[in-house]
Design a protein around this motif. Sequence first.
Motif, PDB file in Angstrom:
ATOM      1  N   PHE A 158       6.646  83.020 -31.650  1.00  0.00           N
ATOM      2  CA  PHE A 158       7.495  82.170 -30.819  1.00  0.00           C
ATOM      3  C   PHE A 158       8.001  80.958 -31.611  1.00  0.00           C
ATOM      4  CE2 PHE A 158       7.845  78.513 -27.947  1.00  0.00           C
ATOM      5  CZ  PHE A 158       8.871  78.956 -27.125  1.00  0.00           C
ATOM      6  N   LEU A 159       7.100  80.306 -32.366  1.00  0.00           N
ATOM      7  CA  LEU A 159       7.497  79.140 -33.164  1.00  0.00           C
ATOM      8  C   LEU A 159       8.493  79.528 -34.254  1.00  0.00           C
ATOM      9  CD1 LEU A 159       4.098  77.237 -33.549  1.00  0.00           C
ATOM     10  CD2 LEU A 159       6.035  76.612 -32.115  1.00  0.00           C
ATOM     11  N   TYR A 160       8.325  80.730 -34.812  1.00  0.00           N
ATOM     12  CA  TYR A 160       9.265  81.227 -35.810  1.00  0.00           C
ATOM     13  C   TYR A 160      10.650  81.391 -35.189  1.00  0.00           C
ATOM     14  CZ  TYR A 160      11.254  84.251 -39.440  1.00  0.00           C
ATOM     15  OH  TYR A 160      12.054  84.780 -40.415  1.00  0.00           O
ATOM     16  N   SER A 165      16.125  79.345 -34.383  1.00  0.00           N
ATOM     17  CA  SER A 165      17.120  78.891 -33.397  1.00  0.00           C
ATOM     18  C   SER A 165      17.553  77.451 -33.682  1.00  0.00           C
ATOM     19  CB  SER A 165      16.542  78.982 -31.988  1.00  0.00           C
ATOM     20  OG  SER A 165      16.173  80.301 -31.675  1.00  0.00           O
ATOM     21  N   THR A 166      16.601  76.618 -34.061  1.00  0.00           N
ATOM     22  CA  THR A 166      16.903  75.221 -34.348  1.00  0.00           C
ATOM     23  C   THR A 166      17.851  75.091 -35.538  1.00  0.00           C
ATOM     24  OG1 THR A 166      14.721  74.568 -33.527  1.00  0.00           O
ATOM     25  CG2 THR A 166      15.882  72.983 -34.896  1.00  0.00           C
ATOM     26  N   GLY A 225      12.572  76.139 -21.261  1.00  0.00           N
ATOM     27  CA  GLY A 225      11.887  77.403 -21.509  1.00  0.00           C
ATOM     28  C   GLY A 225      10.958  77.319 -22.707  1.00  0.00           C
ATOM     29  N   ILE A 226      11.407  76.627 -23.750  1.00  0.00           N
ATOM     30  CA  ILE A 226      10.591  76.497 -24.965  1.00  0.00           C
ATOM     31  C   ILE A 226       9.306  75.732 -24.680  1.00  0.00           C
ATOM     32  CG2 ILE A 226      10.546  75.255 -27.173  1.00  0.00           C
ATOM     33  CD1 ILE A 226      13.377  76.236 -27.656  1.00  0.00           C
TER      34      ILE A 226
END
Length: 278
Positions: A158-160, A165-166, A225-226
């Motif tokens: 998820f963090l990846y 996305s960032t 959501g994040i």
Amino acid sequence: MNEIKSKINTIRQKTHIIIYGTNTVAGRLFDLILLGLILLSVLFVMLETVKGFDAKYHQQLIILEWVVTALFTVEYLLRIITTDKPLKYIFSFFGIIDLIAILPMYLSFFFLGTKIFSIIRALRLLRLFKILNHPKFTGQSVQLVKALKASRGKITVFLYFVLISTILIGSIMYVVEGEENGFTSIPTSIYWTIVTLTTVGYGDISPVTPLGQFIASLVMILGYGIIAVPTGIVTAEFTRTTDKKTNADKNKCENCGADEHSENAKFCYHCGHKLEEN
């Protein structure tokens, strides 16, 4: 002579039970007093940084801080005296924390006016871990650690995804808004993306163009959501871990302690003892 030694040993044992024990009334009372002293100490540290309050009550704060330090010193020495392995305690995690709790005031004799001592004294909050080192709290912390370990794979993926996305959103915003609107570089745009995703919203950089504002709106919605996803992952694993523990306790043999019996089992597979009906 033997009677004196016997009395000293008795006092030493009783003191050890009070200081290190958590299952007695005296031990719980000692922990509560210790908790109060820790919180008071940190409160004094914070008040010393308030210039108006410190100017008016500086002397009183110093006196109170010395009283708290003296009590911590007595407690530290008693812990060394009453334990069978003093060196093990001194170099343990909690032993080092206890030493940190008393050192700043004594060091202030040699290093006057050093603000770093305020930070060191605030580290006394770490002593709360000692109070929380109770079987009841330890069991809960073990379950939480297991839940975090079980969900680390999902959280890593998820963090990846969030990282990619960032970077992509930051790059897009750099192109859409441009340097004239404050998005002077891709790293700056990534900074804006992180601030927006986390719903912090400092406002030092903001999109001006309609397309940029539309993208910002999507990023804001994505941010909720994040924040929720990692919490949901850990909560699900924590619930699963708790359910396993509950089921294991229900099907545990009182005679030999064996667990992991099937739900319909009536007798222990290890000793044959009759299991309690759930």
